[in-house]
Structure formats: structure tokens, C-alpha cells
Write an enzyme that holds these catalytic residues in place. Structure first.
Site, PDB file in Angstrom:
ATOM      1  N   GLU A  44     125.883   7.640  69.782  1.00 46.43           N
ATOM      2  CA  GLU A  44     124.594   7.396  70.422  1.00 46.43           C
ATOM      3  C   GLU A  44     123.658   8.538  70.057  1.00 46.43           C
ATOM      4  OE1 GLU A  44     122.477   6.335  74.697  1.00 46.43           O
ATOM      5  OE2 GLU A  44     124.301   7.553  74.707  1.00 46.43           O
ATOM      6  N   GLU A  69     122.447  14.894  71.286  1.00 48.92           N
ATOM      7  CA  GLU A  69     121.254  15.191  72.073  1.00 48.92           C
ATOM      8  C   GLU A  69     120.743  16.587  71.703  1.00 48.92           C
ATOM      9  OE1 GLU A  69     118.146  15.210  74.178  1.00 48.92           O
ATOM     10  OE2 GLU A  69     119.369  13.405  74.415  1.00 48.92           O
ATOM     11  N   ASP A 118     111.835   8.065  71.498  1.00 47.71           N
ATOM     12  CA  ASP A 118     110.409   8.355  71.529  1.00 47.71           C
ATOM     13  C   ASP A 118     109.675   7.380  70.601  1.00 47.71           C
ATOM     14  OD1 ASP A 118     107.820   9.455  71.309  1.00 47.71           O
ATOM     15  OD2 ASP A 118     108.588  11.491  71.583  1.00 47.71           O
ATOM     16  N   ASP A 154     111.742  -0.082  75.714  1.00 51.93           N
ATOM     17  CA  ASP A 154     110.800  -0.753  76.616  1.00 51.93           C
ATOM     18  C   ASP A 154     109.442  -0.899  75.955  1.00 51.93           C
ATOM     19  OD1 ASP A 154     110.494   2.170  76.793  1.00 51.93           O
ATOM     20  OD2 ASP A 154     108.892   1.672  78.196  1.00 51.93           O
ATOM     21  N   GLU A 192     119.682   5.455  82.072  1.00 52.59           N
ATOM     22  CA  GLU A 192     118.845   5.866  83.195  1.00 52.59           C
ATOM     23  C   GLU A 192     117.412   5.355  83.031  1.00 52.59           C
ATOM     24  OE1 GLU A 192     122.106   9.014  82.909  1.00 52.59           O
ATOM     25  OE2 GLU A 192     120.862   7.896  81.510  1.00 52.59           O
ATOM     26  N   GLU A 194     116.467   2.760  81.337  1.00 54.21           N
ATOM     27  CA  GLU A 194     116.476   1.303  81.477  1.00 54.21           C
ATOM     28  C   GLU A 194     116.422   0.887  82.946  1.00 54.21           C
ATOM     29  OE1 GLU A 194     119.249  -2.468  79.991  1.00 54.21           O
ATOM     30  OE2 GLU A 194     119.593  -0.441  79.232  1.00 54.21           O
TER      31      GLU A 194
END
Length: 213
Positions: A44, A69, A118, A154, A192, A194
Site C-alpha cells: 500500500e 508512508e 493527494d 473521493d 480512515e 473513506e
């Protein structure tokens, strides 16, 4: 403006030797040796606080997961989640996605997740988007013959942009939905972000891009 680090956050993160891999370049082509089992490797990119990847690892103990990350304070929360769940099939990299080819060998990965990255909304920022064609070509080289990219956002404009980029890079699209939570997709694991966006009534866009044989 440069973002300030919380005092001691870096030391706390790097002290978690079992789950945060130091010098990941040493494991290029040998990531199975990091885990206690031989199996598919799923990555991920932008794992955030870790709700998605730790849940995936918990539900699929036969699969090996790597969360990547850049923000150390955020990654620390993901690592803490994995520790609480006592997961043995997950590790984390405090690393920049621009440098994936430095740590993974060609064909070493089976699946890449990109969740709520982003959107870099201005046109001049397009090359920074994680679904821009240069990134996609890198992902393709690291994925095995049946490799997949699973993408959620989104942002409608980013989604439309990404669908075009996937097609340009000759990736086969499937399971495209413009409203994930109203779709027939079963067992969707949320992030989170989502959860936050869906509670606001915003649609979630999702698709899978698959390498062609």
C-alpha cells in the site's frame, strides 16, 4: 513552509525494529526473507494511519503486506495498530514512493494499493499524482505477470484522470465503480479517509487495473 517534526517521533518509529524495515534497499528481490512465510506481496502506497492495511493483513494471514508512508508521525500510528493486532505478515517502510525501484525487484510484487492519494489538482502538478503514467510504468515493472493495482479516491477528477492514465499504460480496467458504497462489491475494507468521506455523503470511486499477459 517546512513541516515540523514532533519531538522524538523519529526515534520512536525507528525503535520499532520488528515492523519498520531499516535500509530496505538491502531486501530488493529478497522481501520474502523478511516474512515468516512465502506468499504474495501486497504493497500500500501512502498507508496513513494503517486501518486499511492492518485489516487486510488480519483477514489474509497467507499474504505478506508492506505499508509505505512518508510522514513518520502518521506511520507510527499504523505500526501501533499492527502491534496491537499482533500481526506477523506485515512490515512498514518510512519511504518515498518515488524510489520504489530502489527497494523492489522487477516482478516481485503481486498487488499495489493506492488509497486516497493527494489529487494534486492543478494541471501543472499532474506528474506528481501517484497514478500519472511514469508512476504506473514503474508499478507495472514491479508487478508479476498477474499483477494488479487497486485504486480508490473521493476525487472525481482524479479518478477520471487515472482511468485515462491506466488505459494509456495498457492496463486492463475492471470493477470500475463511481459509487463504491452503493455497488455490489463485497467485503470492502475502508480507510480512515473513506469512513470520513462516506459519512459526509461523498461517493467513493474505485477501480482495478490489471497487467495484460
Amino acid at each position: 513552509m517546512r513541516r515540523r517534526k514532533k519531538p522524538g517521533s523519529e526515534e520512536k518509529l525507528l525503535s520499532k525494529d520488528k515492523l519498520v524495515v531499516k535500509e530496505p534497499e538491502k531486501y530488493k528481490g529478497k522481501w520474502c526473507s523478511v516474512f515468516q512465510q512465502i506468499g504474495e506481496i501486497h504493497v500500500e502506497i501512502g498507508t496513513g494511519r494503517g486501518q486499511f492495511i492492518t485489516t487486510m493483513a488480519e483477514k489474509n494471514p497467507h499474504i505478506n503486506y508492506i505499508g509505505i508512508e512518508m510522514k513518520e508521525e502518521v506511520l507510527l500510528r499504523a505500526v501501533t495498530k499492527a502491534e496491537k493486532k499482533q500481526l506477523e505478515n506485515i512490515v512498514f517502510l518510512w519511504f518515498d514512493a518515488n524510489r520504489l525501484i530502489e527497494v523492489f525487484e522487477k516482478g516481485e510484487l503481486h498487488r499495489i494499493y493506492i488509497n486516497f492519494c493527494d489529487p494534486w489538482p492543478k494541471n501543472r502538478w499532474a506528474k506528481r499524482r501517484l497514478t500519472y503514467r511514469s508512476f504506473l510504468e514503474t508499478y507495472k515493472s514491479l508487478l508479476d505477470k498477474q499483477g494488479e493495482i487497486h485504486f480508490k479516491t473521493d476525487n472525481e477528477k482524479l479518478f477520471e484522470f487515472s482511468l485515462n492514465e491506466f488505459s494509456i499504460c495498457d492496463l486492463r480496467l475492471r470493477n470500475i465503480t463511481f459509487d463504491l458504497h452503493q455497488s455490489d462489491l463485497k467485503e470492502n475494507i475502508t480507510t480512515e479517509y473513506e469512513d470520513k468521506f462516506s459519512q459526509m455523503g461523498k461517493p467513493i470511486y474505485r477501480c482495478e487495473a490489471v497487467k495484460r499477459n
